[in-house]
Structures are given as structure tokens and as C-alpha cells.
Design an enzyme around this catalytic site. Sequence first.
Site, PDB file in Angstrom:
ATOM      1  N   ASP A  30       1.121  -1.060   0.034  1.00 51.09           N
ATOM      2  CA  ASP A  30       0.349   0.042  -0.288  1.00 51.09           C
ATOM      3  C   ASP A  30       1.165   1.277   0.024  1.00 51.09           C
ATOM      4  OD1 ASP A  30      -3.518   0.184   0.792  1.00 51.09           O
ATOM      5  OD2 ASP A  30      -1.896   2.373   1.122  1.00 51.09           O
ATOM      6  N   LYS A  35      -0.891   2.876   7.081  1.00 47.14           N
ATOM      7  CA  LYS A  35      -1.571   1.781   7.190  1.00 47.14           C
ATOM      8  C   LYS A  35      -0.121   0.809   7.302  1.00 47.14           C
ATOM      9  CE  LYS A  35      -5.334   1.348   4.743  1.00 47.14           C
ATOM     10  NZ  LYS A  35      -5.702   1.366   3.548  1.00 47.14           N
ATOM     11  N   GLU A 151     -13.821  -8.987  -7.521  1.00 43.75           N
ATOM     12  CA  GLU A 151     -14.846  -9.283  -5.492  1.00 43.75           C
ATOM     13  C   GLU A 151     -15.974  -8.737  -5.104  1.00 43.75           C
ATOM     14  OE1 GLU A 151     -12.823 -11.081  -3.891  1.00 43.75           O
ATOM     15  OE2 GLU A 151     -14.449 -11.187  -2.736  1.00 43.75           O
ATOM     16  N   ARG A 154     -19.034  -9.323   1.164  1.00 44.48           N
ATOM     17  CA  ARG A 154     -19.298  -7.596   2.329  1.00 44.48           C
ATOM     18  C   ARG A 154     -18.559  -7.253   2.825  1.00 44.48           C
ATOM     19  NH1 ARG A 154     -24.208 -11.063   3.281  1.00 44.48           N
ATOM     20  NH2 ARG A 154     -22.518 -12.869   3.686  1.00 44.48           N
ATOM     21  N   PHE A 252     -32.117  -9.136   0.779  1.00 43.75           N
ATOM     22  CA  PHE A 252     -31.963  -8.841   0.208  1.00 43.75           C
ATOM     23  C   PHE A 252     -33.179  -6.698   0.230  1.00 43.75           C
ATOM     24  CE2 PHE A 252     -27.889  -5.942  -0.462  1.00 43.75           C
ATOM     25  CZ  PHE A 252     -27.098  -7.305  -0.347  1.00 43.75           C
ATOM     26  N   HIS A 254     -35.148  -6.466   2.561  1.00 45.26           N
ATOM     27  CA  HIS A 254     -35.716  -6.126   4.128  1.00 45.26           C
ATOM     28  C   HIS A 254     -35.671  -4.068   3.791  1.00 45.26           C
ATOM     29  CE1 HIS A 254     -34.631  -9.098   6.210  1.00 45.26           C
ATOM     30  NE2 HIS A 254     -33.358  -9.544   5.432  1.00 45.26           N
ATOM     31  N   CYS A 263     -20.182   0.890  -1.599  1.00 46.13           N
ATOM     32  CA  CYS A 263     -20.028  -0.406  -3.187  1.00 46.13           C
ATOM     33  C   CYS A 263     -21.622   0.608  -4.039  1.00 46.13           C
ATOM     34  CB  CYS A 263     -20.043  -1.621  -3.283  1.00 46.13           C
ATOM     35  SG  CYS A 263     -18.535  -1.565  -2.947  1.00 46.13           S
ATOM     36  N   LYS A 324     -23.887  -0.457   7.885  1.00 45.48           N
ATOM     37  CA  LYS A 324     -24.996  -0.819   8.090  1.00 45.48           C
ATOM     38  C   LYS A 324     -23.790  -1.727   9.292  1.00 45.48           C
ATOM     39  CE  LYS A 324     -21.893  -4.720   5.176  1.00 45.48           C
ATOM     40  NZ  LYS A 324     -21.817  -5.845   3.939  1.00 45.48           N
TER      41      LYS A 324
HETATM   42  P1  NAD Z   1     -10.456   0.945   0.148  1.00 44.69           P
HETATM   43  O1  NAD Z   1      -9.868   2.777   0.347  1.00 44.69           O
HETATM   44  O2  NAD Z   1     -10.451   0.425   1.828  1.00 44.69           O
HETATM   45  O3  NAD Z   1      -8.454   0.351  -0.024  1.00 44.69           O
HETATM   46  C1  NAD Z   1      -7.880   0.555  -1.211  1.00 44.69           C
HETATM   47  C2  NAD Z   1      -5.998   0.806  -0.926  1.00 44.69           C
HETATM   48  O4  NAD Z   1      -5.218   1.131  -2.361  1.00 44.69           O
HETATM   49  C3  NAD Z   1      -5.893   2.378   0.506  1.00 44.69           C
HETATM   50  O5  NAD Z   1      -5.207   1.884   1.352  1.00 44.69           O
HETATM   51  C4  NAD Z   1      -4.831   2.781  -0.698  1.00 44.69           C
HETATM   52  O6  NAD Z   1      -3.840   3.675   0.301  1.00 44.69           O
HETATM   53  C5  NAD Z   1      -4.413   1.851  -1.908  1.00 44.69           C
HETATM   54  N1  NAD Z   1      -3.886   2.523  -2.917  1.00 44.69           N
HETATM   55  C6  NAD Z   1      -4.032   3.318  -4.032  1.00 44.69           C
HETATM   56  N2  NAD Z   1      -3.297   3.071  -4.765  1.00 44.69           N
HETATM   57  C7  NAD Z   1      -2.609   2.791  -4.585  1.00 44.69           C
HETATM   58  C8  NAD Z   1      -1.084   2.182  -4.781  1.00 44.69           C
HETATM   59  N3  NAD Z   1      -0.573   2.781  -6.617  1.00 44.69           N
HETATM   60  N4  NAD Z   1      -0.457   1.588  -4.659  1.00 44.69           N
HETATM   61  C9  NAD Z   1      -0.237   1.332  -3.453  1.00 44.69           C
HETATM   62  N5  NAD Z   1      -1.759   1.145  -2.591  1.00 44.69           N
HETATM   63  C10 NAD Z   1      -2.150   2.382  -3.624  1.00 44.69           C
HETATM   64  O7  NAD Z   1     -11.413   0.530  -1.116  1.00 44.69           O
HETATM   65  P2  NAD Z   1     -11.901  -0.742  -0.732  1.00 44.69           P
HETATM   66  O8  NAD Z   1     -13.087  -0.700   0.125  1.00 44.69           O
HETATM   67  O9  NAD Z   1     -11.093  -2.061  -0.349  1.00 44.69           O
HETATM   68  O10 NAD Z   1     -11.754  -0.959  -2.542  1.00 44.69           O
HETATM   69  C11 NAD Z   1     -11.147  -1.665  -3.159  1.00 44.69           C
HETATM   70  C12 NAD Z   1     -11.682  -1.659  -4.740  1.00 44.69           C
HETATM   71  O11 NAD Z   1     -12.892  -2.918  -4.428  1.00 44.69           O
HETATM   72  C13 NAD Z   1     -13.164  -0.572  -4.945  1.00 44.69           C
HETATM   73  O12 NAD Z   1     -12.687  -0.796  -6.572  1.00 44.69           O
HETATM   74  C14 NAD Z   1     -13.871  -1.419  -4.405  1.00 44.69           C
HETATM   75  O13 NAD Z   1     -15.266  -0.457  -5.560  1.00 44.69           O
HETATM   76  C15 NAD Z   1     -13.862  -2.646  -4.337  1.00 44.69           C
HETATM   77  N6  NAD Z   1     -14.898  -3.395  -3.528  1.00 44.69           N
HETATM   78  C16 NAD Z   1     -15.076  -2.942  -2.734  1.00 44.69           C
HETATM   79  C17 NAD Z   1     -15.563  -3.413  -1.337  1.00 44.69           C
HETATM   80  C18 NAD Z   1     -16.024  -3.658  -0.456  1.00 44.69           C
HETATM   81  O14 NAD Z   1     -16.939  -4.432   0.447  1.00 44.69           O
HETATM   82  N7  NAD Z   1     -15.006  -2.445   0.475  1.00 44.69           N
HETATM   83  C19 NAD Z   1     -16.467  -4.888  -1.702  1.00 44.69           C
HETATM   84  C20 NAD Z   1     -16.859  -5.434  -3.678  1.00 44.69           C
HETATM   85  C21 NAD Z   1     -15.512  -4.730  -4.404  1.00 44.69           C
END
Ligand code: NAD
Length: 437
Positions: A30, A35, A151, A154, A252, A254, A263, A324
Site C-alpha cells: 500500500d 497503514k 470481488e 461484503r 435484500f 429488508h 459500493c 451497516k
Molecule cells: P480502500 O479505499 O479500503 O483501499 C484501497 C487502498 O488502495 C488504500 O489503502 C490506498 O492507499 C491503496 N492504494 C491506492 N493507490 C495505490 C497504489 N498505486 N499502490 C498501492 N496502494 C494503493 O478500498 P476498498 O474498499 O478495499 O475497495 C477497493 C476496490 O474493491 C474498489 O474498486 C471497490 O469498489 C472494490 N470492492 C470493494 C468492496 C468493499 O466491500 N469494500 C467489495 C467489493 C469490491
Amino acid sequence: MRIAMIGTGYVGLVSGACFADFGHQVTCVDKDAGKIAALLRGEIPIFEPGLDDLVASNVKAKRLDFTTDLTGPVAEADAVFIAVGTPSRRGDGHADLTYVHSAAREIAAALSGFTVVVTKSTVPVGTGDEVERLIRETNPSADVAVASNPEFLREGAAIRDFKFPDRIVVGTSDERARKVMGDIYRPLSLNQAPLMFTARRTAELIKYAANAFLATKITFINEIADLSEKVGANVQEVARGIGLDNRIGSKFLHAGPGFGGSCFPKDTRALVKIALDHDVQLRIVEAVLGVNDNRKRAMARKVANAVGGNLRGKTVAVLGLTFKPDTDDMREAPSIPLVTGLLDMGAKVRAHDPVGMEQARKELPDIEYCEDPYECVRGADALVIVTEWVQFRALDLDRIKSAMAQPVVVDLRNIYRADDMAAHGFVYESIGRGVEP
Ligand code: NAD
């Protein structure tokens, strides 16, 4: 298999830890040095049930480590997953691909030997093509296949969802990539998880279509809830009555204050934009977005109506702030427009959330935060239940009532029964539970 996970947020950290738990060698990368430093100290930067133990055991087994520098891990990897954020772009609602594109360029420069680069982030159709183009432009001699592996986990149940998925979708037409992805996910065949191979653009669209469909289901039952209130029907029974039909399914359905989270809002917005870019209008998804936005705003008026129409000078206690339960994620939480609406109407707001208050302070700085539900309701003219944390399901109702200035409860998650609340002397409002005349 050796895996580099670029982006160590909710998705990257959970996926990385689960892959390590399958026996793969994983490095989570990251850009956020704070972090990574926390993870190296053994601290988990997000709240996700079970994640601390999963990370600790895999770090101890030397299958999982963390760094800010992707060079070594990418060079050694069989597969590099991109799991960076794809937030809504300010102004137009398109997915902002800045992080994905810069990750692709950084990865390209570090590649060595055949590597599968996999987009796990939710990305618009065609992003895989652009990631491939960027990699070839940055490093023309790279031996690479770019695949899509959206991905579906949830937050709050992320580890279980990752280990027992309904399906795994892999978009690639490259035979070598297919083999690598098959090897990475093979441990899940024990859990009967279907591995679905498809073309890359199809995989990208599957993710958006899934989220838009789920958002539609929620919005549909929310509108039926509004109708239920008017006609004296009970939306929970309507939901059960339709959900027992296998073609519909009970999940889904509720009714509540409108969907939020990291998302559904951003992905439905992005899907509408993707479609418009291809001269297609997704009118159902557009309607879902409009209905949901109006609904979130309407919740503050619902609270005002419950206390007689005027909130000026009144104190409102809010229980639950995260979008949630079982997460600390505040992204696009329904509590934000609700609380903002209450403040706009002149109310004073006190709030409590079991784990989300630190994140909430950034979004909602002008309210008072309380350490427990009973302190939160002290002197309140109304209590609003916004997130159905298990801690709020069995409150001591007599204690709540005696602490409040007025016994008004607005339950936006239908976790209490109207007859119980009446028996305890509350004025009780919930969602879509009309009374038959
Ligand atoms: P997040 O913001 O929690 O995490 C993203 C991380 O990527 C951050 O820690 C950021 O510092 C890091 N980052 C950004 N650019 C970077 C780089 N060049 N090199 C290294 N690290 C870098 O995001 P998230 O919730 O984990 O979501 C990530 C993706 O997954 C999104 O596209 C989201 O739509 C998708 N997604 C999320 C969920 C969910 O429940 N959160 C579920 C399915 C899919």
C-alpha cells in the site's frame, strides 16, 4: 503461488490474508505508509470481524507480509492483484480510475517473467484493455496477461464471503492466465465454489450488473414499504411472502433508510455513466439512484414528523452511524444525509456507534458523540435507530424511556415490534409497517 496485492484496504487486506490462508505466499502493498507501519506492528487498520486473527496467524506462518514498495513483490509474483480504490469521480459520477492507472504503470515497471495482472477493483468495462495498454506502453517487453477478477465480498462478513463465495468470476482469454487463476483458487473447490471463466469485459460488467441488481431489489422493497404504510400492510410480511418464491429469493428485501456504503451508490452511478458512454440508457438503474437519494433525505423529515413537525431546539439521539453493522465504514452511509438533515432543521444531535465513531467524526464533526446508547438518549426528544448493530436489538427499554425527554422512537431498521414499544409507552415509528384498518 506468489501473489502481490496492490492496495491493502478492505478488499486487498481480506483477499491477501485469505489467499495466504490457502497456502499462497502473499505480499500486501500500500502507498499509505501509516497503514503498512500499523500492519507491521500487528495492528489492523480496519474493523472486520475475524481479520485480526487471520492476519496474525498468516504473518506468523510467514505466508503474509506488508510493504510500501511493490518492486520486489511484483517481480517475484505469479499474479499481481490490483485492489486499489475506484471512488466516484467528483462532478460526474464516473468511476475514478486514477489509482488503477497509476498502479498499472508502477506494476509494469517492476514485472519480471510471465505474470498475470488481475483487476480485483470494481472497474468500468474496458478498463482491462486500458490496463494492458498502459503496461505494454510502460514496459513493452513485459510477458503479461491482464485478467479481471471482480470481488463480491461484503464488509462485515468479508472473510466468510471470500472463503465461501457463491461464485468466482475470472475474465480472461489467455490460457496461461487461466491456469494461474485456476491454481490460485483451487483451494476453494473444496468449498464447492463455482469458478466461472468468461471474457474480460463480461467479467467487468458482471460486477456492476450484480451491484445494480441488488440496489434495485433494496429500492423496490423500500417503495413497497412506503405503499404498505399508506394501505395498512406490513412490508416485512410482504417481503417474506414474495421472497419465499425461489425466483425472487428472500435476501435484500429488508426495507430501510435507503442503501449506502462504499459500493452500491458509486457502482450504480458508474454503471449509468458507462451505459451512457455507449449510447444506452439504463432507466431502471437511473430511477433506483433517484429514488434512493430522495429516500435518504426523506428520513430526516420522518423524524421531524414523529416529534410533531418541528425539530428546532429539539435533541435527537442517533444509534448507529456506519452504513451497516460489523464495519467501521462510513462511506456514503445513510446516517450522513439523515444527520445533516436533522441539523439543517435546527436539531441538536447526539450519536453512538459501537465502532464507527472515529470515522464518523470526519464526516459529521458537528454532533456530540456518546460512549453508550443510554448516555446517547439522555434528554433526547427522539431516538432514531439507523444501523441495526446487534447491540441495539435488546436495549433496556424502560431505562431508555426514563432517560429521554420524550418517548419517541423512529426505528429505520424495523428491529423492534410495534406492540412491544407501545406497551413500554413509546410513540413508535418504523418502516413500512402499516396498521390494517
Ligand atoms: P480502500 O479505499 O479500503 O483501499 C484501497 C487502498 O488502495 C488504500 O489503502 C490506498 O492507499 C491503496 N492504494 C491506492 N493507490 C495505490 C497504489 N498505486 N499502490 C498501492 N496502494 C494503493 O478500498 P476498498 O474498499 O478495499 O475497495 C477497493 C476496490 O474493491 C474498489 O474498486 C471497490 O469498489 C472494490 N470492492 C470493494 C468492496 C468493499 O466491500 N469494500 C467489495 C467489493 C469490491
